[in-house]
Scaffold this motif. Structure first.
Motif, PDB file in Angstrom:
ATOM      1  N   GLN A 151       0.825  -1.207   0.000  1.00 25.29           N
ATOM      2  CA  GLN A 151       0.000   0.000   0.000  1.00 25.29           C
ATOM      3  C   GLN A 151       0.861   1.259   0.000  1.00 25.29           C
ATOM      4  OE1 GLN A 151      -2.550   0.410   3.409  1.00 25.29           O
ATOM      5  NE2 GLN A 151      -3.694   2.121   2.546  1.00 25.29           N
ATOM      6  N   LEU A 152       1.863   1.304   0.875  1.00 25.18           N
ATOM      7  CA  LEU A 152       2.722   2.483   0.939  1.00 25.18           C
ATOM      8  C   LEU A 152       3.589   2.596  -0.313  1.00 25.18           C
ATOM      9  CD1 LEU A 152       3.039   4.750   2.964  1.00 25.18           C
ATOM     10  CD2 LEU A 152       5.004   3.565   3.936  1.00 25.18           C
ATOM     11  N   LYS A 153       3.992   1.449  -0.875  1.00 22.34           N
ATOM     12  CA  LYS A 153       4.784   1.480  -2.108  1.00 22.34           C
ATOM     13  C   LYS A 153       3.986   2.069  -3.264  1.00 22.34           C
ATOM     14  CE  LYS A 153       8.183  -2.207  -1.439  1.00 22.34           C
ATOM     15  NZ  LYS A 153       8.622  -3.555  -1.894  1.00 22.34           N
ATOM     16  N   ILE A 154       2.706   1.720  -3.337  1.00 13.94           N
ATOM     17  CA  ILE A 154       1.855   2.259  -4.407  1.00 13.94           C
ATOM     18  C   ILE A 154       1.767   3.774  -4.302  1.00 13.94           C
ATOM     19  CG2 ILE A 154      -0.522   2.368  -5.253  1.00 13.94           C
ATOM     20  CD1 ILE A 154      -0.757  -0.614  -4.548  1.00 13.94           C
ATOM     21  N   TYR A 155       1.534   4.265  -3.080  1.00 13.58           N
ATOM     22  CA  TYR A 155       1.470   5.714  -2.881  1.00 13.58           C
ATOM     23  C   TYR A 155       2.802   6.374  -3.246  1.00 13.58           C
ATOM     24  CZ  TYR A 155      -2.981   5.319  -0.360  1.00 13.58           C
ATOM     25  OH  TYR A 155      -4.288   5.096  -0.018  1.00 13.58           O
ATOM     26  N   SER A 156       3.902   5.742  -2.850  1.00 17.71           N
ATOM     27  CA  SER A 156       5.221   6.329  -3.114  1.00 17.71           C
ATOM     28  C   SER A 156       5.510   6.396  -4.610  1.00 17.71           C
ATOM     29  CB  SER A 156       6.310   5.529  -2.398  1.00 17.71           C
ATOM     30  OG  SER A 156       6.505   4.269  -3.012  1.00 17.71           O
ATOM     31  N   GLN A 157       5.075   5.374  -5.349  1.00 16.31           N
ATOM     32  CA  GLN A 157       5.284   5.366  -6.799  1.00 16.31           C
ATOM     33  C   GLN A 157       4.450   6.443  -7.481  1.00 16.31           C
ATOM     34  OE1 GLN A 157       4.343   1.344  -7.878  1.00 16.31           O
ATOM     35  NE2 GLN A 157       6.201   0.489  -6.947  1.00 16.31           N
ATOM     36  N   ILE A 158       3.209   6.600  -7.030  1.00 12.34           N
ATOM     37  CA  ILE A 158       2.334   7.610  -7.628  1.00 12.34           C
ATOM     38  C   ILE A 158       2.896   9.009  -7.417  1.00 12.34           C
ATOM     39  CG2 ILE A 158       0.051   8.689  -7.456  1.00 12.34           C
ATOM     40  CD1 ILE A 158      -1.057   5.912  -6.753  1.00 12.34           C
ATOM     41  N   MET A 159       3.417   9.277  -6.212  1.00  5.38           N
ATOM     42  CA  MET A 159       3.904  10.622  -5.875  1.00  5.38           C
ATOM     43  C   MET A 159       5.402  10.787  -6.089  1.00  5.38           C
ATOM     44  SD  MET A 159       1.650  11.497  -2.455  1.00  5.38           S
ATOM     45  CE  MET A 159       2.192  10.053  -1.526  1.00  5.38           C
ATOM     46  N   ASP A 160       6.068   9.714  -6.542  1.00  2.00           N
ATOM     47  CA  ASP A 160       7.512   9.739  -6.770  1.00  2.00           C
ATOM     48  C   ASP A 160       8.260  10.142  -5.495  1.00  2.00           C
ATOM     49  OD1 ASP A 160       9.865   9.440  -8.167  1.00  2.00           O
ATOM     50  OD2 ASP A 160       9.866  11.503  -8.930  1.00  2.00           O
ATOM     51  N   ILE A 161       7.947   9.434  -4.411  1.00  5.87           N
ATOM     52  CA  ILE A 161       8.598   9.644  -3.118  1.00  5.87           C
ATOM     53  C   ILE A 161       9.258   8.331  -2.713  1.00  5.87           C
ATOM     54  CG2 ILE A 161       8.226  10.132  -0.665  1.00  5.87           C
ATOM     55  CD1 ILE A 161       5.873  11.880  -1.445  1.00  5.87           C
ATOM     56  N   PRO A 162      10.531   8.335  -2.355  1.00  4.43           N
ATOM     57  CA  PRO A 162      11.206   7.080  -2.000  1.00  4.43           C
ATOM     58  C   PRO A 162      10.660   6.484  -0.704  1.00  4.43           C
ATOM     59  CG  PRO A 162      12.619   8.944  -1.508  1.00  4.43           C
ATOM     60  CD  PRO A 162      11.445   9.496  -2.258  1.00  4.43           C
ATOM     61  N   VAL A 163      10.636   5.152  -0.634  1.00  4.74           N
ATOM     62  CA  VAL A 163      10.144   4.456   0.554  1.00  4.74           C
ATOM     63  C   VAL A 163      11.094   3.317   0.891  1.00  4.74           C
ATOM     64  CG1 VAL A 163       8.651   2.933  -0.814  1.00  4.74           C
ATOM     65  CG2 VAL A 163       8.161   3.295   1.614  1.00  4.74           C
ATOM     66  N   ARG A 164      11.303   3.094   2.178  1.00  6.17           N
ATOM     67  CA  ARG A 164      12.117   1.984   2.663  1.00  6.17           C
ATOM     68  C   ARG A 164      11.319   1.212   3.707  1.00  6.17           C
ATOM     69  NH1 ARG A 164      17.771   2.574   1.697  1.00  6.17           N
ATOM     70  NH2 ARG A 164      18.176   1.221   3.490  1.00  6.17           N
ATOM     71  N   THR A 165      11.620  -0.074   3.844  1.00  4.66           N
ATOM     72  CA  THR A 165      10.960  -0.918   4.839  1.00  4.66           C
ATOM     73  C   THR A 165      11.973  -1.334   5.890  1.00  4.66           C
ATOM     74  OG1 THR A 165       9.371  -1.758   3.216  1.00  4.66           O
ATOM     75  CG2 THR A 165       9.669  -3.045   5.231  1.00  4.66           C
ATOM     76  N   ALA A 166      11.607  -1.159   7.162  1.00  7.72           N
ATOM     77  CA  ALA A 166      12.490  -1.522   8.274  1.00  7.72           C
ATOM     78  C   ALA A 166      11.836  -2.631   9.089  1.00  7.72           C
ATOM     79  CB  ALA A 166      12.757  -0.306   9.151  1.00  7.72           C
ATOM     80  N   TYR A 167      12.553  -3.742   9.265  1.00 13.12           N
ATOM     81  CA  TYR A 167      12.020  -4.888   9.994  1.00 13.12           C
ATOM     82  C   TYR A 167      12.465  -4.912  11.458  1.00 13.12           C
ATOM     83  CZ  TYR A 167      10.558  -6.787   5.500  1.00 13.12           C
ATOM     84  OH  TYR A 167       9.950  -6.970   4.278  1.00 13.12           O
ATOM     85  N   SER A 168      13.275  -3.947  11.853  1.00 10.70           N
ATOM     86  CA  SER A 168      13.750  -3.899  13.236  1.00 10.70           C
ATOM     87  C   SER A 168      14.152  -2.472  13.571  1.00 10.70           C
ATOM     88  CB  SER A 168      14.955  -4.830  13.424  1.00 10.70           C
ATOM     89  OG  SER A 168      16.061  -4.359  12.655  1.00 10.70           O
ATOM     90  N   ALA A 169      14.446  -2.248  14.850  1.00  9.62           N
ATOM     91  CA  ALA A 169      14.873  -0.919  15.283  1.00  9.62           C
ATOM     92  C   ALA A 169      16.198  -0.533  14.627  1.00  9.62           C
ATOM     93  CB  ALA A 169      14.999  -0.887  16.804  1.00  9.62           C
ATOM     94  N   GLU A 170      17.099  -1.496  14.470  1.00 10.59           N
ATOM     95  CA  GLU A 170      18.391  -1.211  13.838  1.00 10.59           C
ATOM     96  C   GLU A 170      18.208  -0.815  12.373  1.00 10.59           C
ATOM     97  OE1 GLU A 170      21.443  -0.889  15.042  1.00 10.59           O
ATOM     98  OE2 GLU A 170      20.486  -1.089  17.009  1.00 10.59           O
ATOM     99  N   GLU A 171      17.330  -1.528  11.675  1.00 10.00           N
ATOM    100  CA  GLU A 171      17.073  -1.187  10.274  1.00 10.00           C
ATOM    101  C   GLU A 171      16.387   0.170  10.159  1.00 10.00           C
ATOM    102  OE1 GLU A 171      15.132  -4.141   7.948  1.00 10.00           O
ATOM    103  OE2 GLU A 171      16.545  -5.733   8.487  1.00 10.00           O
ATOM    104  N   LEU A 172      15.601   0.528  11.165  1.00  9.98           N
ATOM    105  CA  LEU A 172      14.965   1.847  11.159  1.00  9.98           C
ATOM    106  C   LEU A 172      16.028   2.943  11.240  1.00  9.98           C
ATOM    107  CD1 LEU A 172      12.535   3.721  11.239  1.00  9.98           C
ATOM    108  CD2 LEU A 172      12.339   3.292  13.699  1.00  9.98           C
ATOM    109  N   LYS A 173      17.024   2.749  12.110  1.00  7.82           N
ATOM    110  CA  LYS A 173      18.122   3.720  12.210  1.00  7.82           C
ATOM    111  C   LYS A 173      18.846   3.859  10.873  1.00  7.82           C
ATOM    112  CE  LYS A 173      19.316   3.202  17.122  1.00  7.82           C
ATOM    113  NZ  LYS A 173      20.392   2.787  18.062  1.00  7.82           N
TER     114      LYS A 173
END
Length: 393
Positions: free
Chosen positions: A243-265
């Motif tokens: 869902q968030l990827k679809i929105y990001s593609q439509i608006m041309d905004i980069p998106v990343r997915t974080a599976y843990s607190a370390e990946e969020l950092k």
């Protein structure tokens, strides 16, 4: 009384279902458009959701009990075809441009009937209302009818009564000002220039966090001309990442997915050149210790500049109180209240603000991204709650 929710592909099918189950005496209380859950709901045609009520006639029930139908008679008697649900009709014969006016009058009459029916249901539980003068009683029940919870309605009515030099014509104006005082001033995002602004979003499942984040991202990019990055930590809900990827593609905004607190950092660091980074989180039950600790780990890793708690206005007042209590571990946050288009009365906005004692930033009204989000207009909200135009407050 029986109340049931019907979902159909269109209004005609919904009415057929209601007529089949409740008969012609059913009353439609509410209708709105909804979408299927999950990724398919983003691309499929919206459905119609109708809430209908039916009060069986006591005479009919008694007659059925006293006169059992014999099998032979039941077989021989033809079954009457179902009658359509009754609607209010205007007997005037329309001509020319009168069609639109007639339809408008019919809709107004139907809305009045439904509103009166709903209000009578609400007031049925108030056999001994507070002993206010007649004009204050109108204020009190007006707040109740707008979905303001009982205790807060009493408080506001008592404050109106205590107002000095009060005149009957000014009662609603005084009530409106008291509501404005409780709502406070809107507190929208104010990103700092030449610095990365990290914004963290929390809230229960179904509040509309992901859609709200997409709306804010679009607003910040297209209106404020800021560079935006999106980070999704909701890796549990089916379709959340897509869902968030679809929105990001439509608006041309980069998106990343974080599976843990370390990946969020790491994701935040990867977006260090972005003006604003918006972080989506899973809507888990924070009453459970494990879920609360997980959210706190993400919060600590993000070290956000601002935190938003997202709540739907359609959530029951008691549930709102429990949600706000559950998120009390958040030191400081602002409110975003969603889905105002799905209800006619906005009294629950006042309930939420009263429970949380936090600033209200934005409200959302609709599914359009990025248009259907605005800074909270307190006069508009207060005007809806007391039934007056915002300009008169």
């Amino acid at each position: 009384m029986f109340v049931k929710r019907f979902v159909a592909k269109d209004m005609h099918e919904a009415i057929r279902k209601i007529n089949s189950e409740f008969g012609p005496d059913a009353v439609i209380l509410q209708n709105k458009t909804v979408r299927k859950k999950g990724l398919s709901g983003l691309v499929s045609k919206p459905l119609v959701e109708v809430v209908a009520a039916y009060e069986p006639r006591r005479e009919q029930e008694t007659a059925k009990k006293q006169q059992p139908i014999r099998k032979a008679e039941q077989k021989s008697e033809p079954k009457d075809p179902p009658r359509p649900i009754r609607v209010i009709r205007n007997t005037e014969k329309p001509s020319g441009d009168g069609n639109l006016k007639q339809l408008s009058r019919q809709m107004d009459e139907l809305k009045s009937v439904v509103t009166d029916f709903s209000n009578r249901i609400k007031r049925a539980g108030f056999e001994n209302p507070p002993a206010f003068p007649e004009d204050i009683q109108r204020v009190y029940f007006g707040l109740i009818d707008s979905d303001v919870h009982e205790e807060l309605s009493k408080e506001i009515a008592a404050e109106v009564q205590a107002a000095k030099n009060r005149k009957e014509a000014e009662v609603l104006t005084v009530a409106g000002q008291l509501i404005l005082d409780r709502l406070g001033e809107a507190a929208p995002l104010r990103p700092r220039k030449y610095k990365q602004n990290v914004i963290f979003f929390a809230g229960p499942t179904g509040a509309g966090k992901t859609t709200t984040i997409a709306k804010l991202a679009g607003m910040l990019k297209f209106r404020e001309r800021l560079e935006v990055g999106l980070i999704n930590t909701d890796t549990y809900r089916v379709g959340a990442i897509e869902q968030l990827k679809i929105y990001s593609q439509i608006m041309d905004i980069p998106v990343r997915t974080a599976y843990s607190a370390e990946e969020l950092k790491e994701s935040i660091k990867a977006f260090e050149s972005r003006d604003v980074v918006l972080i989506d989180t899973a809507g888990k039950n924070v009453k459970e210790e494990a879920n609360r600790r997980e959210l706190l780990r993400l919060l600590e890793a993000a070290s956000p500049d601002e935190v938003f708690l997202v709540i739907s206005v359609g959530t029951a007042p008691r549930a709102c109180r429990e949600i706000i209590s559950g998120y009390s571990f958040l030191d400081n946050y602002k409110l975003i209240i969603t889905k105002l288009d799905e209800v006619s009365c906005w009294g629950n906005v006042l309930n939420i603000a009263d429970y949380a004692k936090k600033s209200l930033s934005y409200v959302t009204m609709g599914q359009n991204v990025p248009d259907d989000i605005t800074k909270a207009d307190m006069k508009l909200l207060a005007g809806n709650i007391i039934g007056r135009k915002a300009a008169s407050l």
